[in-house]
Motif scaffolding. Structure first.
Motif, PDB file in Angstrom:
ATOM      1  N   PHE A  37       0.849  -1.193   0.000  1.00  0.00           N
ATOM      2  CA  PHE A  37       0.000   0.000   0.000  1.00  0.00           C
ATOM      3  C   PHE A  37       0.883   1.240   0.000  1.00  0.00           C
ATOM      4  N   THR A  38       0.742   2.073  -1.014  1.00  0.00           N
ATOM      5  CA  THR A  38       1.487   3.349  -1.026  1.00  0.00           C
ATOM      6  C   THR A  38       0.545   4.504  -0.715  1.00  0.00           C
ATOM      7  N   ARG A  39      -0.462   4.692  -1.575  1.00  0.00           N
ATOM      8  CA  ARG A  39      -1.424   5.762  -1.282  1.00  0.00           C
ATOM      9  C   ARG A  39      -2.748   5.428  -1.942  1.00  0.00           C
ATOM     10  N   LEU A  40      -3.794   6.170  -1.500  1.00  0.00           N
ATOM     11  CA  LEU A  40      -5.128   5.937  -2.049  1.00  0.00           C
ATOM     12  C   LEU A  40      -5.183   6.435  -3.481  1.00  0.00           C
ATOM     13  N   PRO A  41      -5.971   5.812  -4.347  1.00  0.00           N
ATOM     14  CA  PRO A  41      -6.143   6.340  -5.708  1.00  0.00           C
ATOM     15  C   PRO A  41      -6.699   7.753  -5.678  1.00  0.00           C
ATOM     16  N   ILE A  42      -6.306   8.547  -6.671  1.00  0.00           N
ATOM     17  CA  ILE A  42      -6.642   9.966  -6.679  1.00  0.00           C
ATOM     18  C   ILE A  42      -8.162  10.185  -6.726  1.00  0.00           C
ATOM     19  N   ASP A  43      -8.884   9.269  -7.403  1.00  0.00           N
ATOM     20  CA  ASP A  43     -10.335   9.504  -7.536  1.00  0.00           C
ATOM     21  C   ASP A  43     -11.045   9.373  -6.198  1.00  0.00           C
ATOM     22  N   ILE A  44     -10.562   8.480  -5.333  1.00  0.00           N
ATOM     23  CA  ILE A  44     -11.209   8.343  -4.014  1.00  0.00           C
ATOM     24  C   ILE A  44     -10.943   9.579  -3.167  1.00  0.00           C
ATOM     25  N   VAL A  45      -9.693  10.061  -3.210  1.00  0.00           N
ATOM     26  CA  VAL A  45      -9.355  11.274  -2.461  1.00  0.00           C
ATOM     27  C   VAL A  45     -10.226  12.441  -2.923  1.00  0.00           C
ATOM     28  N   CYS A  46     -10.342  12.568  -4.289  1.00  0.00           N
ATOM     29  CA  CYS A  46     -11.151  13.653  -4.844  1.00  0.00           C
ATOM     30  C   CYS A  46     -12.595  13.526  -4.388  1.00  0.00           C
ATOM     31  N   GLN A  47     -13.112  12.322  -4.441  1.00  0.00           N
ATOM     32  CA  GLN A  47     -14.510  12.135  -4.043  1.00  0.00           C
ATOM     33  C   GLN A  47     -14.715  12.525  -2.589  1.00  0.00           C
ATOM     34  N   GLY A  48     -13.755  12.126  -1.744  1.00  0.00           N
ATOM     35  CA  GLY A  48     -13.860  12.474  -0.328  1.00  0.00           C
ATOM     36  C   GLY A  48     -13.895  13.975  -0.126  1.00  0.00           C
ATOM     37  N   LEU A  49     -12.976  14.697  -0.795  1.00  0.00           N
ATOM     38  CA  LEU A  49     -12.908  16.143  -0.616  1.00  0.00           C
ATOM     39  C   LEU A  49     -14.171  16.823  -1.112  1.00  0.00           C
ATOM     40  N   VAL A  50     -14.603  16.424  -2.346  1.00  0.00           N
ATOM     41  CA  VAL A  50     -15.798  17.053  -2.929  1.00  0.00           C
ATOM     42  C   VAL A  50     -17.020  16.789  -2.053  1.00  0.00           C
ATOM     43  N   SER A  51     -17.143  15.550  -1.566  1.00  0.00           N
ATOM     44  CA  SER A  51     -18.289  15.228  -0.715  1.00  0.00           C
ATOM     45  C   SER A  51     -18.245  16.043   0.569  1.00  0.00           C
ATOM     46  N   LEU A  52     -17.042  16.233   1.077  1.00  0.00           N
ATOM     47  CA  LEU A  52     -16.908  17.033   2.296  1.00  0.00           C
ATOM     48  C   LEU A  52     -17.417  18.445   2.071  1.00  0.00           C
ATOM     49  N   LEU A  53     -16.988  19.040   0.927  1.00  0.00           N
ATOM     50  CA  LEU A  53     -17.445  20.403   0.626  1.00  0.00           C
ATOM     51  C   LEU A  53     -18.963  20.449   0.505  1.00  0.00           C
ATOM     52  N   ILE A  54     -19.530  19.440  -0.203  1.00  0.00           N
ATOM     53  CA  ILE A  54     -20.988  19.410  -0.372  1.00  0.00           C
ATOM     54  C   ILE A  54     -21.666  19.300   0.990  1.00  0.00           C
ATOM     55  N   THR A  55     -21.110  18.455   1.867  1.00  0.00           N
ATOM     56  CA  THR A  55     -21.703  18.302   3.205  1.00  0.00           C
ATOM     57  C   THR A  55     -21.655  19.620   3.967  1.00  0.00           C
ATOM     58  N   ILE A  56     -20.503  20.289   3.886  1.00  0.00           N
ATOM     59  CA  ILE A  56     -20.364  21.581   4.592  1.00  0.00           C
ATOM     60  C   ILE A  56     -21.422  22.555   4.096  1.00  0.00           C
ATOM     61  N   TYR A  57     -21.560  22.604   2.770  1.00  0.00           N
ATOM     62  CA  TYR A  57     -22.548  23.525   2.190  1.00  0.00           C
ATOM     63  C   TYR A  57     -23.948  23.196   2.695  1.00  0.00           C
ATOM     64  N   GLY A  58     -24.266  21.888   2.685  1.00  0.00           N
ATOM     65  CA  GLY A  58     -25.595  21.477   3.131  1.00  0.00           C
ATOM     66  C   GLY A  58     -25.833  21.818   4.589  1.00  0.00           C
ATOM     67  N   VAL A  59     -24.841  21.569   5.436  1.00  0.00           N
ATOM     68  CA  VAL A  59     -24.989  21.858   6.874  1.00  0.00           C
ATOM     69  C   VAL A  59     -25.202  23.341   7.085  1.00  0.00           C
ATOM     70  N   LEU A  60     -24.398  24.153   6.370  1.00  0.00           N
ATOM     71  CA  LEU A  60     -24.515  25.603   6.553  1.00  0.00           C
ATOM     72  C   LEU A  60     -25.904  26.077   6.187  1.00  0.00           C
ATOM     73  N   ASN A  61     -26.474  25.479   5.126  1.00  0.00           N
ATOM     74  CA  ASN A  61     -27.803  25.936   4.711  1.00  0.00           C
ATOM     75  C   ASN A  61     -28.899  25.429   5.623  1.00  0.00           C
ATOM     76  N   ILE A  62     -28.686  24.242   6.164  1.00  0.00           N
ATOM     77  CA  ILE A  62     -29.765  23.652   6.956  1.00  0.00           C
ATOM     78  C   ILE A  62     -29.755  24.189   8.382  1.00  0.00           C
ATOM     79  N   ALA A  63     -28.599  24.746   8.805  1.00  0.00           N
ATOM     80  CA  ALA A  63     -28.494  25.189  10.191  1.00  0.00           C
ATOM     81  C   ALA A  63     -29.239  26.495  10.441  1.00  0.00           C
ATOM     82  N   GLY A  64     -29.696  27.155   9.388  1.00  0.00           N
ATOM     83  CA  GLY A  64     -30.454  28.388   9.580  1.00  0.00           C
ATOM     84  C   GLY A  64     -29.563  29.608   9.558  1.00  0.00           C
ATOM     85  N   GLN A  65     -30.213  30.763   9.779  1.00  0.00           N
ATOM     86  CA  GLN A  65     -29.494  32.027   9.679  1.00  0.00           C
ATOM     87  C   GLN A  65     -28.476  32.179  10.804  1.00  0.00           C
ATOM     88  N   PHE A  66     -27.359  32.822  10.469  1.00  0.00           N
ATOM     89  CA  PHE A  66     -26.395  33.150  11.506  1.00  0.00           C
ATOM     90  C   PHE A  66     -26.885  34.350  12.299  1.00  0.00           C
TER      91      PHE A  66
END
Lengths: 117, 289
Positions: A37-66
């Motif tokens: 094992f050297t490192r994870l394939p680039i597509d899995i890393v990318c998917q993880g990062l993109v999903s993280l951003l999407i989750t952050i966006y969703g949480v920010l919108n669902i949490a209501g107004q600041f």
């Protein structure tokens, strides 16, 4: 809007879960084919990062107004009546003694203290 | 009053007053006597309540009650300077200022950096109506304790009594610097500037009233101040046409805000107050111009 951001959030979480599952899967595959094992394939890393951003966006919108952080929220309700009091400098030469103390009837009750007529 | 509320409520009320240093001495005394009937329930808080009751009793001139509180404290803390200070305060309340001073000076000999005691010396001068001496003493105190908000506020109040408004304003500037988010200090500073008068001071007053309103939009007193200062500036002889126009706008905004606040409060009360307010604002405008 709430349902839309809920959907976004679900997509984000699914993406994250899938990325995690893929990573586990990749490790199993490597073990089976006896590769190092050297490192994870680039597509899995990318998917993880993109999903993280999407989750952050969703949480920010669902949490209501600041709401603004107020520096002195506890001062808001106060007035100079109490803040202007300086207990260390209280002096006792004032009408208090005439009103309550040296009164011969000795009545200390506030409620029964009627103004002199 | 004491009979109508429960013991816990009375205790919490006393605690609240103690923390925000409200000077409601007659009520404090009454509640305190009631709370102390069950002094086991208080735990260690009982000594704080004794002190509070003692000062409240002195405030209303009930020397006997104060003495009994001091005795209770003295039995618990025989060496305490804080208790000795209370004894000095009792002498002050009895009008024996020289004796009180002797007590304090004795305490200061042991520990000259005792801030509480040094403040009492100022209070004695104040009680004797020797305001210039009080100012001198307080300035000496502030040289060593520059971070003491209470003392700066006291100094400004003493200066106001002597009508040294610019010096009083300086004290408030110190307070604002150390406490820039406190709307009350801004409001007080603006009030001093407003009292000073003159176009320049009035403009500063308007700005600080505006800042106070910005920090706390529910500060009605600052809104009134903003309205009055802006009206005054708008109707003064000096000033450019533009500044006058601006000031009229500020005054209009302030009066509108006031009406809004009163309307909000009116929903809770039955009596219509907005009409009175409108009339009063009109009358304020007439006197100002």
């Amino acid at each position: 809007m709430a349902t839309f951001s809920g959907f976004i959030l679900a997509v984000g979480f699914l993406g994250l879960a899938h990325a995690g599952y893929s990573a586990a899967q990749h490790r199993t595959y490597l073990r089976l084919t006896e590769q190092e094992f050297t490192r994870l394939p680039i597509d899995i890393v990318c998917q993880g990062l993109v999903s993280l951003l999407i989750t952050i966006y969703g949480v920010l919108n669902i949490a209501g107004q600041f709401r603004g952080i107020k520096a002195m929220a506890d001062m808001e309700k106060k007035s100079f009546d109490t803040v202007g009091n300086r207990p260390s400098f209280f002096m006792f030469r004032h009408r208090g003694q005439a009103m309550f103390g040296l009164n011969p009837t000795g009545n200390k009750n506030v409620e029964t203290l009627e103004p002199a007529t | 009053m004491a009979a109508a509320i429960s013991w816990e409520d009375a205790r919490d009320q006393l605690k609240k007053w103690r923390e925000e240093s409200a000077r409601r001495s007659a009520e404090t005394l009454e509640l305190g006597e009631f709370v102390l009937t069950n002094h086991r329930g208080l735990g260690d808080e009982v000594w704080a309540v004794h002190e509070q009751v003692c000062i409240a009793a002195l405030d209303v001139g009930d020397i006997a009650e104060a003495s009994s509180a001091i005795d209770a404290l003295k039995a618990q803390f025989p060496q305490s300077k804080r208790v000795k200070r209370l004894q000095g305060m009792k002498l002050e309340a009895q009008g024996r200022f020289d004796d009180a001073k002797l007590v304090y000076e004795e305490l200061l000999k042991e520990d000259s950096s005792n801030a509480m005691i040094r403040k009492r010396l100022v209070a004695i001068f104040k009680a004797q109506d020797r305001i210039p001496d009080a100012i001198k003493e307080l300035m000496k105190y502030l040289e060593s304790f520059m971070a003491d908000h209470e003392a700066w506020l006291e100094l400004s109040e003493l200066y106001i009594q002597e009508q040294h408004y610019s010096k009083a304003a300086f004290c408030l500037e110190e307070l604002i610097m150390s406490n820039p988010h406190n709307h009350l200090f801004h409001q007080k500073y603006a009030e001093i500037r407003y009292t000073q008068g003159g176009t320049e001071s009035m403009e500063i007053a308007r700005k600080y009233f505006a800042q106070a309103v910005k920090l706390n939009s529910n500060n009605i007193r600052a809104l009134y101040g903003l309205f009055l200062a802006a009206t005054h500036l708008a109707s003064s002889q000096k000033g450019t046409a533009k500044s006058k126009k601006d000031n009229i706008r500020y005054a209009a905004w302030a009066s509108q805000q006031l009406q809004h606040r009163y309307r909000l409060a009116e929903r809770k009360e039955s009596e219509p107050q907005v009409q009175h307010l409108e009339k009063m604002i009109d009358s304020l405008q007439i006197t100002a111009s």
